[in-house]
Design a protein around this motif. Sequence first.
Motif, PDB file in Angstrom:
ATOM      1  N   ASP A 177       0.840  -1.188   0.000  1.00 40.23           N
ATOM      2  CA  ASP A 177       0.000   0.000   0.000  1.00 40.23           C
ATOM      3  C   ASP A 177       0.881   1.245   0.000  1.00 40.23           C
ATOM      4  O   ASP A 177       1.813   1.356   0.796  1.00 40.23           O
ATOM      5  N   GLU A 178       0.593   2.172  -0.918  1.00 41.19           N
ATOM      6  CA  GLU A 178       1.341   3.429  -1.043  1.00 41.19           C
ATOM      7  C   GLU A 178       2.830   3.183  -1.275  1.00 41.19           C
ATOM      8  O   GLU A 178       3.683   3.678  -0.546  1.00 41.19           O
ATOM      9  N   LEU A 179       3.124   2.437  -2.302  1.00 39.09           N
ATOM     10  CA  LEU A 179       4.512   2.162  -2.663  1.00 39.09           C
ATOM     11  C   LEU A 179       5.292   3.450  -2.883  1.00 39.09           C
ATOM     12  O   LEU A 179       6.458   3.567  -2.499  1.00 39.09           O
ATOM     13  N   ASP A 180       4.660   4.448  -3.505  1.00 41.21           N
ATOM     14  CA  ASP A 180       5.372   5.655  -3.908  1.00 41.21           C
ATOM     15  C   ASP A 180       5.588   6.662  -2.786  1.00 41.21           C
ATOM     16  O   ASP A 180       6.335   7.629  -2.966  1.00 41.21           O
ATOM     17  N   ALA A 181       4.953   6.465  -1.625  1.00 43.42           N
ATOM     18  CA  ALA A 181       5.093   7.439  -0.541  1.00 43.42           C
ATOM     19  C   ALA A 181       6.550   7.584  -0.141  1.00 43.42           C
ATOM     20  O   ALA A 181       7.233   6.605   0.135  1.00 43.42           O
ATOM     21  N   LYS A 182       7.059   8.817  -0.113  1.00 43.25           N
ATOM     22  CA  LYS A 182       8.424   9.174   0.299  1.00 43.25           C
ATOM     23  C   LYS A 182       9.500   8.720  -0.684  1.00 43.25           C
ATOM     24  O   LYS A 182      10.692   8.796  -0.376  1.00 43.25           O
ATOM     25  N   LEU A 183       9.099   8.236  -1.853  1.00 45.84           N
ATOM     26  CA  LEU A 183      10.077   7.806  -2.850  1.00 45.84           C
ATOM     27  C   LEU A 183      10.011   8.707  -4.080  1.00 45.84           C
ATOM     28  O   LEU A 183       8.930   9.146  -4.484  1.00 45.84           O
ATOM     29  N   HIS A 184      11.164   8.957  -4.689  1.00 43.60           N
ATOM     30  CA  HIS A 184      11.201   9.711  -5.930  1.00 43.60           C
ATOM     31  C   HIS A 184      10.528   8.887  -7.028  1.00 43.60           C
ATOM     32  O   HIS A 184      10.657   7.658  -7.058  1.00 43.60           O
ATOM     33  N   PRO A 185       9.816   9.544  -7.963  1.00 46.92           N
ATOM     34  CA  PRO A 185       9.126   8.792  -9.029  1.00 46.92           C
ATOM     35  C   PRO A 185      10.041   7.872  -9.831  1.00 46.92           C
ATOM     36  O   PRO A 185       9.621   6.800 -10.256  1.00 46.92           O
ATOM     37  N   ILE A 186      11.296   8.259 -10.024  1.00 49.18           N
ATOM     38  CA  ILE A 186      12.215   7.409 -10.788  1.00 49.18           C
ATOM     39  C   ILE A 186      12.542   6.134 -10.012  1.00 49.18           C
ATOM     40  O   ILE A 186      12.666   5.048 -10.595  1.00 49.18           O
ATOM     41  N   ILE A 187      12.650   6.231  -8.687  1.00 48.72           N
ATOM     42  CA  ILE A 187      12.919   5.045  -7.875  1.00 48.72           C
ATOM     43  C   ILE A 187      11.703   4.128  -7.858  1.00 48.72           C
ATOM     44  O   ILE A 187      11.832   2.904  -7.974  1.00 48.72           O
ATOM     45  N   THR A 188      10.514   4.707  -7.730  1.00 51.76           N
ATOM     46  CA  THR A 188       9.290   3.892  -7.781  1.00 51.76           C
ATOM     47  C   THR A 188       9.207   3.147  -9.104  1.00 51.76           C
ATOM     48  O   THR A 188       8.903   1.946  -9.150  1.00 51.76           O
ATOM     49  N   ARG A 189       9.488   3.864 -10.181  1.00 47.60           N
ATOM     50  CA  ARG A 189       9.447   3.237 -11.503  1.00 47.60           C
ATOM     51  C   ARG A 189      10.463   2.106 -11.607  1.00 47.60           C
ATOM     52  O   ARG A 189      10.164   1.050 -12.169  1.00 47.60           O
ATOM     53  N   GLN A 190      11.652   2.297 -11.054  1.00 41.62           N
ATOM     54  CA  GLN A 190      12.688   1.272 -11.121  1.00 41.62           C
ATOM     55  C   GLN A 190      12.254   0.001 -10.384  1.00 41.62           C
ATOM     56  O   GLN A 190      12.520  -1.116 -10.849  1.00 41.62           O
ATOM     57  N   ILE A 191      11.605   0.169  -9.234  1.00 36.36           N
ATOM     58  CA  ILE A 191      11.120  -0.998  -8.487  1.00 36.36           C
ATOM     59  C   ILE A 191      10.110  -1.786  -9.312  1.00 36.36           C
ATOM     60  O   ILE A 191      10.177  -3.016  -9.404  1.00 36.36           O
ATOM     61  N   VAL A 192       9.170  -1.067  -9.938  1.00 32.60           N
ATOM     62  CA  VAL A 192       8.162  -1.738 -10.764  1.00 32.60           C
ATOM     63  C   VAL A 192       8.825  -2.414 -11.961  1.00 32.60           C
ATOM     64  O   VAL A 192       8.474  -3.541 -12.336  1.00 32.60           O
TER      65      VAL A 192
END
Length: 438
Positions: free
Chosen positions: A331-346
Motif C-alpha cells: 500500500d502506497e509504494l510511492d510514498a516518500k520515494l522519488h518517481p524514478i525510484i518507484t518506476r525502477q522498483i516496478v
Amino acid sequence: MLIEFQVGNFLSFKETVTFSMVASDIDSQDAELDSNSVFTVNEELSLLKAAAIYGANASGKSNFAKAFGFMKWFVINSSTGIQITDDIDIEPFRLSTETEYSPSFFQVTFGLNNKIYKYAFGITTEKVHIEVLSCLNNQKEYDLFRRYGNDFKINLKSFKEGKGLEEKTKHNSLFLSVVAQFNGKISEQILKWFNKCQVISASGTHDNLYRNISLKFFESPLRRDIVQFIKDLDLSIYDIRMTKESISSETLPSAIPEELRKLILRSSNLRSSNEVSSVQTLHEKYNEKGEVVGTEKFELEENESEGTKKLFYLSGILLNALKNGHLIVIDELDAKLHPIITRQIVQMFNSNKYNSKGAQLIFMTHDTNLLSSRLFGSRLLRRDQIWFTEKNQQGATDLYSLVEYDIPEDASFESDYIRGKYGAIPFIGNFRQLLANQ
C-alpha cells in the motif's frame, strides 16, 4: 502465484469485487513490454508480474490491501490465535442495512506445486459460515472439502488428511488451518503459501510488520544484494552494517522512568532474543580537493532520510520475492520515494532479467508518472496491469481494470485518467465559498 482475489462485505467493499492477475489477450503494441510483464503458467494461462491500483483518497485502495492481509492472517492464525469464546475481528460494510449482519466473503485462486487451488470462506464475528477448498484440473473443478457451519463434506480421495478433524474445528476457526496443525500435507503447503505472501503498509518509513523481517534478510545471504540495491539507487551510501546490543536493566539509562523501564524489558523478553539491532550506513568522506579520505558512519534511524529508511526496510522483502517468486502487496509504494525510484522498483518486477521466477507485485499508488509513455519514452504498464477503485454515492467501493475500456493502445493513460475519463479521481468542492463569510 496469485491468479485471482475476491472480497465482499468487508470494510468499504459491499458487493463482491474481483481482482485478477490473469493476462488479457491484448497487444500493447510494445513487444518488449508484453514479453517482460507476462509469464506463462500453461497453454491456457498467463499471469501478470505487476499491477497498480489507482484511486482517490478514501476510495478503498488501502482496504484492498487490508482485505488480503486479513485473509492471510485468519488462514494462518484462526486455529491457534483465537479462543473458542473470542469474536472474529471482522468489519463488514457498515453503510447498508443489507450487509451489517451478513457474512464477509474472501476467495483466492492461486497456483501451487503445479496445481491450481481455489479457497474461499464466509465469516461473521460469531462464526465461519462457509468454507470451501477446491482444485482446478484440466479446466474441471472439484472440491477437496466443503463446509457449511458445522456440516463438513470431505473428499476422502483427494483430501483424506481432513478425515476425523471436523470435531476439532471450532466454530470460529477455519478447517484448513486446523488440518494444517495436524500436519496435513496439502493444507500445510497452502498455509506456507499464504505465509510467504507479504502485505505491507508503506505509507510511513516502516512499520513493525516488516521491519524485523527486513533485518533478518540483512543477516542472510541477501545482505550483499541489499547493499548493492541501495547503492544502485544513487543514495550516496558506500556500505551498510548492522550491530546488535543486548537489553538488560543494567544497559538502560538510569534516567528512564521505572514504568517505562519495565515496559521495555517486558517487550524484549517476549522476543526470541533480548538483542536490539542498529543499522549504520557508511558514506565516503572527502577533503578540500574532492578526494576520498575515509568514511563517515550514519545511524539509519537518526541520520538518514525517511525515503532512505523506507528503501532499506523494503529492499530485503523485494529482493527475496524476486529471488523466490513470491507475492508482495504494498500500500502506497510511492510514498516518500522519488518517481524514478518507484518506476525502477516496478521495472524490476516487470522484467525477465530480474524476475525470472514469476514474482508478483501489487501496489496502491497516486503516482501518475507510472502511466505516462512520453515521460520515459515507453510504457511501464499494460492496460490489464492498471486498476482503479471508486466509491459510489452509498460509500461502496468498486474495483475495475483499464482493460475494460475500449480505448486505443496509444491513448494517453495519464492525462485521460487525470481528466476523469476512467473515474477514480476525487471530486473537489467549490473552495471559493470556503472563507466567504470571514
